[in-house]
Structure formats: structure tokens, C-alpha cells
Scaffold this motif. Structure first.
Motif, PDB file in Angstrom:
ATOM      1  N   GLN A 178      12.898  11.514  73.961  1.00 41.49           N
ATOM      2  CA  GLN A 178      12.064  10.821  74.940  1.00 41.49           C
ATOM      3  C   GLN A 178      10.617  11.302  74.889  1.00 41.49           C
ATOM      4  N   TYR A 179      10.421  12.591  74.644  1.00 44.93           N
ATOM      5  CA  TYR A 179       9.062  13.123  74.528  1.00 44.93           C
ATOM      6  C   TYR A 179       8.376  12.554  73.288  1.00 44.93           C
ATOM      7  N   TYR A 180       9.118  12.468  72.197  1.00 46.36           N
ATOM      8  CA  TYR A 180       8.565  11.897  70.965  1.00 46.36           C
ATOM      9  C   TYR A 180       8.145  10.450  71.206  1.00 46.36           C
ATOM     10  N   ALA A 181       8.952   9.719  71.955  1.00 46.00           N
ATOM     11  CA  ALA A 181       8.620   8.325  72.281  1.00 46.00           C
ATOM     12  C   ALA A 181       7.329   8.250  73.098  1.00 46.00           C
ATOM     13  N   LYS A 182       7.081   9.247  73.974  1.00 46.69           N
ATOM     14  CA  LYS A 182       5.829   9.277  74.743  1.00 46.69           C
ATOM     15  C   LYS A 182       4.624   9.466  73.817  1.00 46.69           C
ATOM     16  N   LEU A 183       4.790  10.279  72.782  1.00 44.41           N
ATOM     17  CA  LEU A 183       3.702  10.529  71.834  1.00 44.41           C
ATOM     18  C   LEU A 183       3.437   9.319  70.937  1.00 44.41           C
ATOM     19  N   ASP A 184       4.482   8.569  70.621  1.00 45.05           N
ATOM     20  CA  ASP A 184       4.414   7.436  69.690  1.00 45.05           C
ATOM     21  C   ASP A 184       3.872   6.198  70.399  1.00 45.05           C
ATOM     22  N   ALA A 185       2.555   6.161  70.578  1.00 49.08           N
ATOM     23  CA  ALA A 185       1.902   5.125  71.384  1.00 49.08           C
ATOM     24  C   ALA A 185       2.162   3.706  70.875  1.00 49.08           C
ATOM     25  N   ASP A 186       2.207   3.516  69.564  1.00 47.86           N
ATOM     26  CA  ASP A 186       2.403   2.159  69.046  1.00 47.86           C
ATOM     27  C   ASP A 186       3.875   1.852  68.738  1.00 47.86           C
TER      28      ASP A 186
END
Length: 119
Positions: free
Chosen positions: A80-88
Motif C-alpha cells: 500500500q505504501y508503494y502504491a502511494k509513491l506510484d503517482a501514475d
């Protein structure tokens, strides 16, 4: 500047992409008891051992990482944190996405670390 340095230190293979595997690798160093989960105590102890003045900032970062709010960081939080970083939302985190996220986080928590001028 701080966000750029953080990216450079986290992009272990230096390919310009912060991968999900690199995220998990980054968090392994905080897992003092090796149980695959990082407690708030493990994380803040690691950070404040080398940089005591970042105690309050470490707690704020932990809250940001602990997406599920269960007081343990594990693969669910990492996803979920990685998804927050992955803006596009393309499945990878570029230098620009990483730096943008961290600059905003540094600005939002400036009162805890006093390094807003570095972002």
C-alpha cells in the motif's frame, strides 16, 4: 536535496526506478528480531540510535508507512505504501515520483525535523 539523496540511497541497483523489492529491502534493516514485521519500537530505535534528534520525525514517518494502522509494518503496508509513491499507477516508482512524494512529506513534517530548506 534530501529527497534526492534518499532516492539515491534507496535505488540499490541504480536503475532510476525504486522497485517494490527495493522498498522491502530498505525496511529489512529495521526488523531487529527478524520476524518479517517492523514494530514502531524497532523502527524508532533504529532511527534514534544514529540520529536522536529525529525521534518525533521517526514517529511521524512510521505513521506514514503504517498504512493499515496496525502498528506493525509488513508486506501489506509495503504494497500500500508503494502504491502511494506510484503517482501514475504504472507499477514502478520513478525518481520524480519518489522525490515529489518525499518533498511533500518533508514539508508537511518540517516542524518535526527542521530541514524544510533541503526539500
Amino acid at each position: 536535496h534530501s529527497a534526492e539523496l534518499l532516492f539515491n540511497g534507496s535505488d540499490f541497483n541504480h536503475d532510476g526506478i525504486f522497485s517494490r523489492d527495493e522498498l522491502e529491502q530498505e525496511f529489512k534493516k529495521y526488523d531487529a528480531d527478524g520476524d518479517g514485521r517492523v514494530s514502531r519500537h524497532e523502527y524508532t530505535t533504529y532511527v534514534t540510535t544514529t540520529t536522536p534528534e529525529l525521534h518525533d520525525f521517526a514517529h511521524a514517518l512510521y505513521d506514514d508507512y503504517d498504512v493499515t494502522g496496525d502498528h506493525h509494518l509488513d508486506h501489506v503496508d509495503y504494497d500500500q505504501y508503494y502504491a502511494k509513491l506510484d503517482a501514475d499507477v504504472d507499477g514502478s516508482v520513478t525518481r520524480a515520483e519518489f522525490v515529489d512524494y518525499w518533498v511533500k512529506l518533508f514539508q508537511a513534517t518540517e516542524h518535526l525535523h527542521g530541514h524544510g530548506h533541503h526539500g
